[in-house]
Design a protein around this motif. Structure first.
Motif, PDB file in Angstrom:
ATOM      1  N   LEU A 154       5.229  -4.374   3.524  1.00 19.87           N
ATOM      2  CA  LEU A 154       4.464  -4.947   2.420  1.00 19.87           C
ATOM      3  C   LEU A 154       4.456  -4.034   1.192  1.00 19.87           C
ATOM      4  CD1 LEU A 154       1.563  -6.530   4.468  1.00 19.87           C
ATOM      5  CD2 LEU A 154       3.049  -7.775   2.879  1.00 19.87           C
ATOM      6  N   THR A 155       4.397  -2.723   1.399  1.00 25.10           N
ATOM      7  CA  THR A 155       4.486  -1.814   0.250  1.00 25.10           C
ATOM      8  C   THR A 155       5.884  -1.845  -0.347  1.00 25.10           C
ATOM      9  OG1 THR A 155       5.025   0.062   1.705  1.00 25.10           O
ATOM     10  CG2 THR A 155       2.718  -0.232   1.094  1.00 25.10           C
ATOM     11  N   ASN A 156       6.834  -2.264   0.447  1.00 28.82           N
ATOM     12  CA  ASN A 156       8.228  -2.339   0.000  1.00 28.82           C
ATOM     13  C   ASN A 156       8.640  -3.772  -0.330  1.00 28.82           C
ATOM     14  OD1 ASN A 156      10.026  -0.348  -0.564  1.00 28.82           O
ATOM     15  ND2 ASN A 156      11.079  -0.403   1.391  1.00 28.82           N
ATOM     16  N   ARG A 157       7.667  -4.679  -0.415  1.00 23.49           N
ATOM     17  CA  ARG A 157       7.980  -6.098  -0.645  1.00 23.49           C
ATOM     18  C   ARG A 157       8.683  -6.273  -1.995  1.00 23.49           C
ATOM     19  NH1 ARG A 157       5.032 -11.143  -2.173  1.00 23.49           N
ATOM     20  NH2 ARG A 157       5.775 -12.762  -0.767  1.00 23.49           N
ATOM     21  N   PRO A 158       9.866  -6.906  -2.008  1.00 20.68           N
ATOM     22  CA  PRO A 158      10.635  -7.029  -3.258  1.00 20.68           C
ATOM     23  C   PRO A 158      10.134  -8.169  -4.140  1.00 20.68           C
ATOM     24  CG  PRO A 158      11.869  -7.985  -1.436  1.00 20.68           C
ATOM     25  CD  PRO A 158      10.618  -7.412  -0.840  1.00 20.68           C
ATOM     26  N   GLU A 159       8.951  -8.015  -4.703  1.00 18.37           N
ATOM     27  CA  GLU A 159       8.350  -9.087  -5.488  1.00 18.37           C
ATOM     28  C   GLU A 159       8.994  -9.244  -6.865  1.00 18.37           C
ATOM     29  OE1 GLU A 159       4.169  -8.313  -5.584  1.00 18.37           O
ATOM     30  OE2 GLU A 159       3.845  -8.954  -3.512  1.00 18.37           O
ATOM     31  N   VAL A 160       9.475  -8.149  -7.448  1.00 22.78           N
ATOM     32  CA  VAL A 160      10.047  -8.200  -8.792  1.00 22.78           C
ATOM     33  C   VAL A 160      11.549  -7.928  -8.780  1.00 22.78           C
ATOM     34  CG1 VAL A 160       9.957  -7.185 -11.107  1.00 22.78           C
ATOM     35  CG2 VAL A 160       7.850  -7.505  -9.793  1.00 22.78           C
ATOM     36  N   SER A 161      11.972  -6.972  -7.991  1.00 17.03           N
ATOM     37  CA  SER A 161      13.388  -6.617  -7.903  1.00 17.03           C
ATOM     38  C   SER A 161      13.709  -6.221  -6.464  1.00 17.03           C
ATOM     39  CB  SER A 161      13.717  -5.467  -8.855  1.00 17.03           C
ATOM     40  OG  SER A 161      12.934  -4.328  -8.528  1.00 17.03           O
ATOM     41  N   ASP A 162      14.989  -6.085  -6.174  1.00 14.19           N
ATOM     42  CA  ASP A 162      15.410  -5.686  -4.836  1.00 14.19           C
ATOM     43  C   ASP A 162      14.823  -4.324  -4.485  1.00 14.19           C
ATOM     44  OD1 ASP A 162      16.850  -7.981  -4.882  1.00 14.19           O
ATOM     45  OD2 ASP A 162      18.833  -7.047  -4.868  1.00 14.19           O
ATOM     46  N   THR A 163      14.445  -4.157  -3.223  1.00 14.09           N
ATOM     47  CA  THR A 163      13.927  -2.871  -2.743  1.00 14.09           C
ATOM     48  C   THR A 163      14.774  -2.395  -1.575  1.00 14.09           C
ATOM     49  OG1 THR A 163      12.322  -4.009  -1.322  1.00 14.09           O
ATOM     50  CG2 THR A 163      11.565  -3.312  -3.502  1.00 14.09           C
ATOM     51  N   LEU A 164      14.501  -1.185  -1.115  1.00 15.68           N
ATOM     52  CA  LEU A 164      15.360  -0.552  -0.119  1.00 15.68           C
ATOM     53  C   LEU A 164      14.554  -0.067   1.083  1.00 15.68           C
ATOM     54  CD1 LEU A 164      18.362   0.341   0.246  1.00 15.68           C
ATOM     55  CD2 LEU A 164      17.681   2.562  -0.682  1.00 15.68           C
ATOM     56  N   PHE A 165      15.031  -0.405   2.269  1.00 16.06           N
ATOM     57  CA  PHE A 165      14.437   0.109   3.511  1.00 16.06           C
ATOM     58  C   PHE A 165      15.219   1.343   3.946  1.00 16.06           C
ATOM     59  CE2 PHE A 165      14.414   0.802   8.013  1.00 16.06           C
ATOM     60  CZ  PHE A 165      13.148   0.464   8.452  1.00 16.06           C
ATOM     61  N   THR A 166      14.500   2.457   4.154  1.00 13.24           N
ATOM     62  CA  THR A 166      15.119   3.637   4.761  1.00 13.24           C
ATOM     63  C   THR A 166      14.158   4.211   5.787  1.00 13.24           C
ATOM     64  OG1 THR A 166      14.242   5.304   3.221  1.00 13.24           O
ATOM     65  CG2 THR A 166      16.284   4.191   2.582  1.00 13.24           C
ATOM     66  N   TRP A 167      14.698   4.793   6.829  1.00 10.90           N
ATOM     67  CA  TRP A 167      13.853   5.367   7.888  1.00 10.90           C
ATOM     68  C   TRP A 167      13.094   6.584   7.381  1.00 10.90           C
ATOM     69  CZ3 TRP A 167      12.956   2.806  12.257  1.00 10.90           C
ATOM     70  CH2 TRP A 167      13.859   1.817  12.636  1.00 10.90           C
ATOM     71  N   VAL A 168      13.719   7.352   6.494  1.00  4.10           N
ATOM     72  CA  VAL A 168      13.045   8.537   5.945  1.00  4.10           C
ATOM     73  C   VAL A 168      11.827   8.113   5.135  1.00  4.10           C
ATOM     74  CG1 VAL A 168      13.305  10.487   4.365  1.00  4.10           C
ATOM     75  CG2 VAL A 168      15.170   9.898   5.923  1.00  4.10           C
ATOM     76  N   ASP A 169      11.966   7.038   4.362  1.00  5.71           N
ATOM     77  CA  ASP A 169      10.852   6.551   3.558  1.00  5.71           C
ATOM     78  C   ASP A 169       9.730   6.004   4.445  1.00  5.71           C
ATOM     79  OD1 ASP A 169       9.586   5.929   1.092  1.00  5.71           O
ATOM     80  OD2 ASP A 169      10.191   3.842   1.296  1.00  5.71           O
ATOM     81  N   LEU A 170      10.101   5.315   5.507  1.00  2.74           N
ATOM     82  CA  LEU A 170       9.104   4.815   6.464  1.00  2.74           C
ATOM     83  C   LEU A 170       8.299   5.968   7.040  1.00  2.74           C
ATOM     84  CD1 LEU A 170       7.859   2.710   8.447  1.00  2.74           C
ATOM     85  CD2 LEU A 170       9.834   3.080   9.919  1.00  2.74           C
ATOM     86  N   GLN A 171       8.987   7.018   7.433  1.00  6.97           N
ATOM     87  CA  GLN A 171       8.314   8.196   7.993  1.00  6.97           C
ATOM     88  C   GLN A 171       7.381   8.840   6.973  1.00  6.97           C
ATOM     89  OE1 GLN A 171      11.014  11.361   8.906  1.00  6.97           O
ATOM     90  NE2 GLN A 171       9.559  12.469  10.158  1.00  6.97           N
ATOM     91  N   ALA A 172       7.865   8.969   5.730  1.00  7.07           N
ATOM     92  CA  ALA A 172       7.059   9.608   4.684  1.00  7.07           C
ATOM     93  C   ALA A 172       5.803   8.804   4.373  1.00  7.07           C
ATOM     94  CB  ALA A 172       7.905   9.774   3.421  1.00  7.07           C
ATOM     95  N   LYS A 173       5.920   7.485   4.301  1.00  9.20           N
ATOM     96  CA  LYS A 173       4.754   6.650   3.980  1.00  9.20           C
ATOM     97  C   LYS A 173       3.715   6.685   5.090  1.00  9.20           C
ATOM     98  CE  LYS A 173       6.112   3.304   0.475  1.00  9.20           C
ATOM     99  NZ  LYS A 173       7.148   4.076  -0.166  1.00  9.20           N
ATOM    100  N   LEU A 174       4.163   6.725   6.341  1.00 10.37           N
ATOM    101  CA  LEU A 174       3.202   6.816   7.447  1.00 10.37           C
ATOM    102  C   LEU A 174       2.481   8.153   7.419  1.00 10.37           C
ATOM    103  CD1 LEU A 174       1.812   6.199  10.123  1.00 10.37           C
ATOM    104  CD2 LEU A 174       3.918   6.824  11.309  1.00 10.37           C
ATOM    105  N   ASN A 175       3.249   9.232   7.296  1.00  9.43           N
ATOM    106  CA  ASN A 175       2.655  10.568   7.406  1.00  9.43           C
ATOM    107  C   ASN A 175       1.791  10.949   6.211  1.00  9.43           C
ATOM    108  OD1 ASN A 175       3.915  10.824   9.857  1.00  9.43           O
ATOM    109  ND2 ASN A 175       5.600  12.073   9.098  1.00  9.43           N
ATOM    110  N   THR A 176       2.044  10.360   5.054  1.00  6.33           N
ATOM    111  CA  THR A 176       1.248  10.700   3.869  1.00  6.33           C
ATOM    112  C   THR A 176       0.201   9.627   3.576  1.00  6.33           C
ATOM    113  OG1 THR A 176       2.964   9.729   2.446  1.00  6.33           O
ATOM    114  CG2 THR A 176       3.055  12.095   2.827  1.00  6.33           C
ATOM    115  N   GLU A 177       0.647   8.425   3.259  1.00 10.81           N
ATOM    116  CA  GLU A 177      -0.279   7.387   2.795  1.00 10.81           C
ATOM    117  C   GLU A 177      -1.225   6.898   3.885  1.00 10.81           C
ATOM    118  OE1 GLU A 177       2.073   4.372   0.899  1.00 10.81           O
ATOM    119  OE2 GLU A 177       3.178   5.851  -0.283  1.00 10.81           O
ATOM    120  N   LEU A 178      -0.694   6.662   5.084  1.00 11.83           N
ATOM    121  CA  LEU A 178      -1.553   6.149   6.158  1.00 11.83           C
ATOM    122  C   LEU A 178      -2.305   7.261   6.886  1.00 11.83           C
ATOM    123  CD1 LEU A 178       0.619   3.303   7.758  1.00 11.83           C
ATOM    124  CD2 LEU A 178      -1.325   3.089   6.208  1.00 11.83           C
ATOM    125  N   LEU A 179      -1.594   8.298   7.263  1.00 14.62           N
ATOM    126  CA  LEU A 179      -2.211   9.374   8.058  1.00 14.62           C
ATOM    127  C   LEU A 179      -3.065  10.305   7.191  1.00 14.62           C
ATOM    128  CD1 LEU A 179      -2.435  10.865  10.788  1.00 14.62           C
ATOM    129  CD2 LEU A 179      -0.367  12.118  10.171  1.00 14.62           C
TER     130      LEU A 179
END
Length: 520
Positions: free
Chosen positions: A215-240
């Motif tokens: 949902l934070t990566n939802r491409p509402e305006v332009s194409d977005t990119l899924f990466t495993w490194v970004d997933l890890q970073a968002k969990l460890n910083t924003e959520l945790l």
């Protein structure tokens, strides 16, 4: 045809001689005609590389996906919706909603012609009063959530362009998105490029983390990119570190025993509105709430989630600036205001984030020991919105909270092993398995009978002893038989040696006796 809604036309369609049939768009591949793309595996309906919607006849060097044979262009008669320019309704397919044309065999409508009627029919199967949902535009709004490539089929296909003919009427909102790409390219199920259900399961990452990241990566305006490194970073910083840390700090402090905290009981805060930091926070929360409502009304889900997370950041800043741990010792009244306001923010967050992470929010309510049915509603008629602007009023004083627990766990570097395509992951797994097998083959298991290896001259005595101690084998014991010639008691002895032999064998009997000894 009788109602004059369809007309007959002749069109070119790709035909495979090897398969002896006309092919559906998805069964045709070729070179994308788009300038600077030239992807050689573009499908007949869309290029997965550049994302352009295509007709199969536009492909260069078209071929049958199943047989690999080159295509022939053939003409055939078909029916098309008179006022539909976007998509034709081809007929030579093996299955579908059938109709008849004069002097030709039976045709079937393209799937998107009759598929949308399924939304209505499934409602009719579930509810006898289905018309209340599909003929009631004043009270019902229909929202379509889909990728941009599917919008035309829902918006322009005749079943939706001719509600009047079918006496159906409804207010529609098409919430189309751009594309979510995967690492260096496009998601492709057929090519195994991307992350799929089995991958999600193998990672053992909680569903709420997946929901948050997508949902934070939802491409509402332009194409977005899924990466495993970004997933890890968002969990460890924003959520945790941000969201989880804020909630845990508040609840853990309240749960501390009296003298250190509040014994799990929410304190009263009668002077909250006059507390400067709290009043300043309330003004910020009020603005965020207005922004949140506007974003959700416009189906800007990504923005709505971002605003909710901003409130948790404000909560962290509020705690830090108030220095509540000092206030508890120096100004308990102010500390009570800070903690009751903060626990109110925790409750508010569980309500605002519920559309995005429902299981997470239920866990927060469980730790608050608060029933889900008492969630805040942001509808004006319920007067909850005004209460939400004053977070210190959201949780009652004297309420006993539950047991605080960490809401998220840190995600380690192992996630990088999931990167690449499914084919890449298989190759990686096979390489790891091969490496492990080779290691096992090199490993020698001692049977206790091998000859003792001589230590290297450069090996220290300590290392030699440790090495020897790590292998306990009967072959290492130095067994000798000795003759006892004299027995006398040591005058300064403070302990018993020889395994307490003196307690069991008289000194006289020890003389001239042979004893088996281990020389170590």
């Amino acid at each position: 045809m009788e109602n004059n809604w369809l007309s007959e036309n002749t069109m070119q369609q790709l035909y495979c001689e090897k398969c002896d049939r006309f092919l559906a768009d998805r069964l045709v591949e070729g070179i994308c005609p788009t300038l600077d793309c030239n992807y050689d595996s573009a499908r007949g309906d869309q290029c997965e590389k550049c994302g352009k919607l295509l007709n199969p006849t536009e492909l260069e060097d078209p071929r049958c996906k199943d047989a690999g044979a080159k295509m022939l262009f053939k003409l055939h008669m078909h029916g098309s919706e008179k006022d539909l320019d976007l998509a034709e309704l081809p007929g030579i397919l093996s299955g579908g909603f059938s109709f008849h044309l004069k002097n030709i065999r039976t045709r079937v409508f393209y799937v998107w012609f009759d598929a949308p009627i399924g939304y209505i029919s499934i409602t009719a199967c579930y509810k006898s009063e289905w018309e209340k949902w599909w003929k009631n535009p004043e009270n019902v709004e229909l929202y379509h959530f889909m990728g941009k490539d599917n919008v035309p089929f829902h918006r322009d296909v005749p079943i939706y362009t001719n509600w009047n003919r079918r006496k159906l009427d409804i207010d529609e909102e098409h919430c189309g998105t751009e594309y979510l790409n995967y690492e260096a390219g496009k998601f492709s199920k057929s090519k195994g490029i991307g992350v799929f259900g089995n991958d999600v399961k193998d990672t053992k990452i909680p569903a709420e983390v997946w929901r948050y990241y997508l949902l934070t990566n939802r491409p509402e305006v332009s194409d977005t990119l899924f990466t495993w490194v970004d997933l890890q970073a968002k969990l460890n910083t924003e959520l945790l570190n941000y969201l989880g840390n804020f909630i845990n700090r508040v609840l853990s402090f309240i749960a501390k025993a009296p003298g250190l905290g509040y014994g799990s009981v929410i304190p009263d805060a009668p002077a909250a509105e006059s507390h400067y930091l709290t009043k300043e926070l309330a003004n910020k929360i009020s603005v965020y709430l207005e922004q949140y409502i506007e974003a959700m009304e416009k189906v800007k889900l990504k923005q709505g989630l971002k605003i909710g997370m901003s409130i948790s950041s404000e909560g962290n800043g509020y705690l830090q600036e108030s220095q509540f741990w000092k206030l508890y010792k120096e100004d308990q009244a102010s500390c009570s205001v800070v903690m009751r306001t903060s626990v109110g923010l925790v409750f508010l967050l569980s309500c605002l984030l519920e559309p995005f992470m429902p299981s997470f929010c239920l866990e927060v309510l469980k730790q608050l020991n608060f029933p889900p049915k008492k969630r805040v509603s942001l509808c004006d008629e319920n007067a909850d919105l005004e209460r939400a602007r004053k977070p210190w009023e959201l949780m009652p004083a004297g309420h006993k909270i539950g047991t605080p627990e960490p809401l998220f766990n840190e995600l380690g570097m192992k996630m990088r092993s999931f990167s690449g395509s499914q084919a890449d992951r298989i190759v990686k797994a096979e390489a790891e398995a091969k490496k492990m097998t080779e290691k096992l083959k090199e490993t020698k298991i001692s049977d206790g009978n091998e000859k003792k290896q001589k230590s290297s001259k450069c090996e220290s005595e300590v290392q030699r002893k440790k090495s020897c101690e790590s292998k306990a084998s009967i072959s290492r014991l130095d067994i000798r038989v000795d003759l006892i010639k004299e027995v006398r008691k040591h005058p300064d002895a403070t302990r018993t040696v020889v395994s307490g032999l003196v307690k069991h064998v008289p000194r006289e009997e020890m003389l001239a006796q042979g004893r088996i000894m281990n020389d170590d």
